[in-house]
Design an enzyme around this catalytic site. Structure first.
Site, PDB file in Angstrom:
ATOM      1  N   GLU A 245       0.887  -1.173   0.000  1.00 56.00           N
ATOM      2  CA  GLU A 245       0.000   0.000   0.000  1.00 56.00           C
ATOM      3  C   GLU A 245       0.913   1.207   0.000  1.00 56.00           C
ATOM      4  O   GLU A 245       1.547   1.515   1.010  1.00 56.00           O
ATOM      5  CB  GLU A 245      -0.899  -0.014   1.242  1.00 56.00           C
ATOM      6  CG  GLU A 245      -1.870  -1.178   1.285  1.00 56.00           C
ATOM      7  CD  GLU A 245      -2.995  -1.046   0.270  1.00 56.00           C
ATOM      8  OE1 GLU A 245      -3.205   0.056  -0.258  1.00 56.00           O
ATOM      9  OE2 GLU A 245      -3.649  -2.062  -0.012  1.00 56.00           O
ATOM     10  N   CYS A 279      -1.958   8.950   2.925  1.00 56.75           N
ATOM     11  CA  CYS A 279      -1.766   8.444   1.560  1.00 56.75           C
ATOM     12  C   CYS A 279      -2.931   8.809   0.660  1.00 56.75           C
ATOM     13  O   CYS A 279      -2.778   8.986  -0.531  1.00 56.75           O
ATOM     14  CB  CYS A 279      -1.583   6.933   1.594  1.00 56.75           C
ATOM     15  SG  CYS A 279      -2.946   6.078   2.398  1.00 56.75           S
TER      16      CYS A 279
HETATM   17  P1  NAD Z   1       8.871   4.621   4.103  1.00 56.73           P
HETATM   18  O1  NAD Z   1       8.705   3.780   2.910  1.00 56.73           O
HETATM   19  O2  NAD Z   1      10.084   5.431   4.254  1.00 56.73           O
HETATM   20  O3  NAD Z   1       8.785   3.732   5.454  1.00 56.73           O
HETATM   21  C1  NAD Z   1       7.692   2.890   5.735  1.00 56.73           C
HETATM   22  C2  NAD Z   1       8.156   1.739   6.622  1.00 56.73           C
HETATM   23  O4  NAD Z   1       9.116   0.954   5.898  1.00 56.73           O
HETATM   24  C3  NAD Z   1       8.862   2.162   7.906  1.00 56.73           C
HETATM   25  O5  NAD Z   1       8.530   1.281   8.950  1.00 56.73           O
HETATM   26  C4  NAD Z   1      10.341   2.026   7.547  1.00 56.73           C
HETATM   27  O6  NAD Z   1      11.161   1.830   8.671  1.00 56.73           O
HETATM   28  C5  NAD Z   1      10.302   0.788   6.659  1.00 56.73           C
HETATM   29  N1  NAD Z   1      11.415   0.664   5.721  1.00 56.73           N
HETATM   30  C6  NAD Z   1      12.176   1.648   5.178  1.00 56.73           C
HETATM   31  N2  NAD Z   1      13.123   1.113   4.367  1.00 56.73           N
HETATM   32  C7  NAD Z   1      12.953  -0.231   4.384  1.00 56.73           C
HETATM   33  C8  NAD Z   1      13.611  -1.321   3.750  1.00 56.73           C
HETATM   34  N3  NAD Z   1      14.639  -1.134   2.923  1.00 56.73           N
HETATM   35  N4  NAD Z   1      13.157  -2.572   3.991  1.00 56.73           N
HETATM   36  C9  NAD Z   1      12.100  -2.775   4.795  1.00 56.73           C
HETATM   37  N5  NAD Z   1      11.449  -1.779   5.445  1.00 56.73           N
HETATM   38  C10 NAD Z   1      11.860  -0.523   5.236  1.00 56.73           C
HETATM   39  O7  NAD Z   1       7.551   5.519   4.169  1.00 56.73           O
HETATM   40  P2  NAD Z   1       7.297   6.831   5.015  1.00 56.73           P
HETATM   41  O8  NAD Z   1       7.909   7.961   4.305  1.00 56.73           O
HETATM   42  O9  NAD Z   1       7.644   6.622   6.425  1.00 56.73           O
HETATM   43  O10 NAD Z   1       5.702   6.910   4.912  1.00 56.73           O
HETATM   44  C11 NAD Z   1       5.067   7.747   4.054  1.00 56.73           C
HETATM   45  C12 NAD Z   1       4.692   7.031   2.765  1.00 56.73           C
HETATM   46  O11 NAD Z   1       3.794   5.973   3.053  1.00 56.73           O
HETATM   47  C13 NAD Z   1       3.946   7.937   1.801  1.00 56.73           C
HETATM   48  O12 NAD Z   1       4.408   7.718   0.496  1.00 56.73           O
HETATM   49  C14 NAD Z   1       2.497   7.485   1.936  1.00 56.73           C
HETATM   50  O13 NAD Z   1       1.696   7.771   0.821  1.00 56.73           O
HETATM   51  C15 NAD Z   1       2.669   6.025   2.187  1.00 56.73           C
HETATM   52  N6  NAD Z   1       1.492   5.459   2.833  1.00 56.73           N
HETATM   53  C16 NAD Z   1       0.664   4.660   2.102  1.00 56.73           C
HETATM   54  C17 NAD Z   1      -0.501   4.156   2.668  1.00 56.73           C
HETATM   55  C18 NAD Z   1      -1.473   3.330   1.864  1.00 56.73           C
HETATM   56  O14 NAD Z   1      -2.336   2.706   2.450  1.00 56.73           O
HETATM   57  N7  NAD Z   1      -1.379   3.304   0.548  1.00 56.73           N
HETATM   58  C19 NAD Z   1      -0.794   4.439   4.011  1.00 56.73           C
HETATM   59  C20 NAD Z   1       0.075   5.231   4.726  1.00 56.73           C
HETATM   60  C21 NAD Z   1       1.226   5.738   4.130  1.00 56.73           C
END
Ligand code: NAD
Length: 504
Positions: A245, A279
């Site tokens: 997501e 999001c």
């Molecule tokens: P991010 O991708 O930086 O991090 C999300 C999670 O992934 C965190 O727990 C982080 O520690 C982990 N992570 C980071 N690198 C990783 C790796 N290499 N391997 C495994 N895990 C890893 O996202 P963010 O910036 O913290 O969150 C915002 C983003 O999330 C925005 O783009 C938003 O649109 C999206 N989002 C989407 C939804 C949805 O339902 N579509 C919901 C909420 C947020």
């Protein structure tokens, strides 16, 4: 594995310690310790062991745990709202929306879980001779990785259906919202979730997140599209299931026959709820030129009346951004847009007088190709308004994106026609972002760069299972009868197929 709420209380800070601070004022929420690779491996092993028993527990009893958990969340509302606010700096009303969401989702899971997971009779290959059924087998231990923006609802939206389907779960929340995740899982334990079946592991994305991806039997990832691709590749190498997501750049279309007053109310909510760190946030609004003046002036009036405030009270409509990185991202993009010709109708500046990471709800016009606010996800309280001269122009502009998470259409007559031409996983007609999300029975997810897979609906439960087909053959196996030539057998098969066609 036990939850480690204060692992370093005696030893002081270690190399694995980290401190969570509150975005309202940079005060300390608490210190925690990053899980070691060995601890993460042990969490998966323990969850796997517990899962083998849990898979044998009837679905109705698993549902009872979810019901008890929902009641506990109800009874701990204030504490959970405080915690989520302290870790994210969001307005209390935005945290309350998370609790309402948990209420809706747990209700849906309790009502529909049995139906989604039941064994189904399937048409047998050979009438009267074959009886076939399909059963749902849990995948094993699901790795759930969540971001910081919805710390109450996202970990539960994804973990509860996985548990309901008979799996174990290892949850890796964002470091910033670790305390909220730990508290929720403690409540699940109080609801009699078996010990070890679900654990929280803490740490950075690369280290702890990477380890989760390397051990999980299925990965449910919520976060940015960039990270989602890295995680998906890693899952592909192990050939384990992945659901992502991801981000969005969601459009709202205000058409010629729109109810402009309602559209403006919804725009305020869908652009600035959770300080735009959502999001499903609307970041682009296409307004028919015949309604431009009316819409922009109504929207402007409402945006100007929004209250920004810190603290654990109900007095704020818009809270803080989560921290410095988010503030820099938002400020830089707005400044860059303004420097290259965008006009600020409202907001456009940080508010350090309110709190270190506050930023005003911002309306921009004259936004054009080449500005990052035009095409990239800002993930903050910033929306660009565009004037369009026709419905077709609005649709083309809305679809001109790599993302496809959500769209909103405002029209008294043309909603369905337009909605069906939009490339987005969820489309709301005469609502901003909530109606489709709250329709728990319908799948939710993204087209294009916004993701793979769906949450909600039966699909949001069954994706955590493998389907197993079991077919019983009567009288004789499906094979050439001894003594029959291959040619005779081939003819017999084709006659059988023709006979089948005449029946079905
Ligand atoms: P991010 O991708 O930086 O991090 C999300 C999670 O992934 C965190 O727990 C982080 O520690 C982990 N992570 C980071 N690198 C990783 C790796 N290499 N391997 C495994 N895990 C890893 O996202 P963010 O910036 O913290 O969150 C915002 C983003 O999330 C925005 O783009 C938003 O649109 C999206 N989002 C989407 C939804 C949805 O339902 N579509 C919901 C909420 C947020």
């Amino acid at each position: 594995m036990d939850l480690r709420e204060k692992p370093d209380a005696d030893s002081g800070l270690t190399a694995r310690s980290f401190t969570v601070t509150c975005p309202f004022d940079d005060s300390e929420v608490g210190q925690l310790s990053r899980s070691t690779p060995q601890e993460i491996r042990a969490a998966f092993a323990a969850a796997g062991q517990a899962q083998r028993h849990w898979a044998e527990v009837p679905v109705e009893r698993r549902i009872e745990v979810i019901r008890r958990f929902a009641a506990l969340v109800d009874n701990h509302q204030d504490e959970l709202l405080d915690l989520a606010q302290r870790e994210t700096g969001k307005a209390r009303i935005s945290a309350a929306e998370e609790l309402a969401d948990i209420g809706l989702w747990t209700h849906y899971l309790a009502r529909e879980g049995g139906a989604a997971l039941r064994t189904r009779q399937r048409q047998g290959g050979f009438p009267l001779l074959t009886s076939t059924y399909e059963r749902r087998v849990p995948v094993g231990v699901v790795g759930v990785i969540t971001p910081w923006n919805y710390p109450l609802t996202l970990p539960m939206t994804d973990s509860l259906p996985a548990l309901l389907a008979g799996n174990g779960v290892v949850l890796k929340p964002d470091e910033q919202t670790s305390h909220t995740a730990l508290r929720l899982v403690k409540l699940l334990r109080e609801a009699d979730l078996p010990q070890n079946l679900m654990s929280v592991v803490l740490g950075s994305g690369e280290e702890a997140g990477g380890a989760v991806v390397d051990h999980a039997d299925y990965v449910m990832f919520t976060g940015s599209s960039a990270t989602g691709k890295v995680v998906a590749q890693r899952c592909a190498q192990r050939l384990v299931g992945f659901s992502g997501e991801l981000g969005g750049k969601n459009p709202m279309l205000v058409l010629e026959d729109a109810d402009v007053s309602h559209a403006a109310t919804a725009a305020v909510n869908s652009c600035f709820a959770n300080t735009g760190q959502l999001c499903m946030s609307i970041e682009r609004i296409y307004v028919h030129s015949s309604r431009w003046d009316e819409f922009t002036s109504t929207l402007l009036k409402r945006v100007r009346s929004l209250r920004l405030a810190p603290g654990l009270t109900w007095k704020a409509d818009v809270g803080s951004l989560v921290g410095q990185a988010q503030l820099s991202r938002v400020s830089e993009r707005v400044d860059e847009a303004v420097a290259t010709g965008a006009e600020v109708l409202a907001g456009g500046r940080a508010r350090p007088d309110i709190g270190p990471y506050f930023y005003e709800p911002t309306l921009l016009t004259n936004v054009s190709e080449g500005m990052r606010v035009h095409r990239e996800e800002t993930f903050g309280p910033v929306v660009s308004l565009y004037r369009v001269d026709s419905e077709e122009e609005a649709i083309d502009a809305a679809n001109d994106t790599d993302y496809g998470l959500l769209a909103s259409v405002w029209s008294r007559q043309r909603g369905d026609e337009v909605a069906q031409q939009l490339r987005a996983g969820s489309v709301n007609i005469n609502d901003g972002h909530t109606a489709a999300w709250a329709s728990m029975d319908a799948p939710m997810g993204g087209f294009g760069q916004s993701g793979i897979g769906r949450r909600h609906g039966h699909e949001g439960i069954t994706k955590y299972t493998e389907s197993q087909t079991i077919a019983r053959q009567r009288l004789a196996p499906v094979a050439r009868i001894p003594g029959m030539s291959q040619k005779q057998w081939a003819r017999m098969m084709m006659r059988g197929v023709r006979a089948l066609r005449s029946i079905r």
